[in-house]
Design an enzyme around this catalytic site. Structure first.
Site, short mmCIF file in Angstrom:
data_model
loop_
_atom_site.label_atom_id
_atom_site.label_comp_id
_atom_site.label_asym_id
_atom_site.label_seq_id
_atom_site.Cartn_x
_atom_site.Cartn_y
_atom_site.Cartn_z
CG ASN A 101 -0.27 0.10 2.53
OD1 ASN A 101 0.95 0.04 2.62
ND2 ASN A 101 -1.05 0.23 3.60
CG ASP A 175 -8.25 0.39 6.65
OD1 ASP A 175 -7.99 0.84 5.52
OD2 ASP A 175 -8.00 1.02 7.69
#
Length: 420
Positions: A101, A175
């Site tokens: 990420n 998330d």
């Protein structure tokens, strides 16, 4: 390969922080994959969030980090050094999945974008997670769950009671949802590798994930004048049977009966209003046409206020009505059905037993790996490098040069940072 560990033999390299990608990688570890988490010398910031999340600041009792990172191994390597990047490339030679990420500009500086790696590692499934996607005017903005998923995606601006304020947020909701989307995309690409021998790039972002999970409502928002514009009040709910009502003892009860007219003749007698069965004023069409939402919601509000939550639980359960008491977290931790469904597991910590949340996917024939402490920062560095063929002399030279670190190198910093 063990049939009880479906992903045994799959190798995963995770290069990420916070929650979404670690949660995705943990899913693969849960089913037997070898997951190596590459961290900087300071480590994933989630290692230090204890006090801000209402937990203890002890690296040996980090329930959040364990939730996202159990069953992994930790390697600290300096990727800015050529020798550090060479270690990564050696790892990637037999890696199936690479997850990150990191923002695209950071990956580009180190030559770690998909286009940099795809020729050298043609079977690699490369998974990139961002806040806002990899194209467009805002693609390089920093993206977090609270901002990209909740605020920019439209949840915070719409899903609160009219004339009040947006709800209080907690970490990890967007998330975890997005991380599972990423796991689904990776498995699709991995299956294609088995068929074609060719890897690919999987891309998931918080903004798109948020829009997708709200897809029904966002699409409906195009039809101006046909429904209420959010934020709305529960006092005028579009479908009063999809609403919350307060019991005599102050508990909120969520009922959910989308086909209003089908449930109506069965539900109304349960709340003591059999007199309204057959009343054409309260069909869904009449309520909508004559804007009677507030009037009918008040009828239900008055009825629910006459009995306790326990009494309603008995009545609604026996009547086979979809409902739930709006529980608080302390109640969820004791929920017998949640335990029976495999949502929780106990784990020993320095302060005693703690209840841990398990991933929401189970496979009948797969081993259920018991919770264990996630790796300390750099705990497995030397073990992993030895597996790559580095001998004692090479390890000493790399360690002296600061190319990799061990737990002994970083533990003083970790303890100090954890305690704030």
């Amino acid at each position: 390969m063990s049939a009880s560990k479906p992903l045994e033999g799959i190798k995963v390299i995770e290069m990420s922080t916070f929650i979404a990608v670690p949660a995705c990688a943990r899913y693969f570890a849960e089913f037997g994959a070898d997951v190596i988490k590459i961290e900087s010398k300071s480590g994933d910031n989630v290692r230090y969030n204890g006090l801000s999340e209402g937990r203890v600041g002890d690296p040996y009792e980090n329930t959040t980090f364990d939730l996202e990172n159990t069953h992994k191994r930790s390697l600290v390597v300096n990727l800015k050094a050529p020798e550090g990047r060479e270690i990564l490339f050696k790892l990637l030679e037999d890696t199936d999945i690479f997850l990150t990420n990191w923002r695209p500009q950071a990956l580009a500086k180190l030559g770690l974008e998909y286009d940099d790696l795809k020729e050298r590692f043609p079977r690699l499934v490369y998974a990139s997670f961002t806040g806002f996607g990899e194209k467009g005017p805002d693609c390089e903005l920093p993206g977090y769950d609270f901002t990209a998923f909740w605020a920019r995606g439209g949840l915070l601006g719409t899903l609160y009671q009219k004339d009040s304020e947006p709800v209080n947020l907690i970490p990890g909701i967007g998330d975890h949802i997005s991380g599972m989307f990423m796991a689904a995309g990776i498995m699709t690409a991995l299956y294609n590798v088995q068929k074609t021998g060719k890897g690919d790039k999987v891309m998931v972002d918080l903004l798109h994930s948020s829009i997708f999970v709200q897809g029904i409502a966002i699409q409906a928002a195009q039809y101006e004048g046909l429904g209420q514009v959010y934020p709305i009040s529960r006092k005028t709910a579009e479908n009063p049977f999809n609403n919350t009502y307060k019991s005599k003892d102050g508990r909120h009860i969520q009922i959910s009966m989308p086909p209003f007219d089908i449930f109506y003749p069965r539900f109304m007698p349960l709340i003591g209003r059999e007199d309204l069965v057959g009343n054409e004023r309260y069909t869904m069409a009449s309520i909508t046409k004559n804007k009677l939402h507030g009037e009918f919601v008040q009828i239900l509000t008055d009825a629910f206020a006459l009995k306790t939550a326990a009494e309603w639980t008995k009545i609604l359960t026996e009547g086979d009505i979809p409902f739930s008491i709006c529980q608080v977290w302390e109640e969820v931790l004791q929920d017998k059905q949640a335990w029976a469904a495999g949502a929780f597991e106990e784990m020993d910590y320095p302060s005693g037993k703690r209840t841990m949340v398990r991933p929401p996917v189970s496979i009948e024939g797969a081993d259920v790996l018991p919770y264990e402490r996630a790796p300390m920062l750099a705990e497995n560095s030397e073990e992993i490098l030895r597996e790559l063929g580095y001998d004692d002399a090479q390890l000493k030279a790399l360690h002296d040069a600061g190319v990799y670190n061990t737990w002994d190198d970083v533990k003083d910093f970790v303890f100090k940072a954890s305690l704030g």
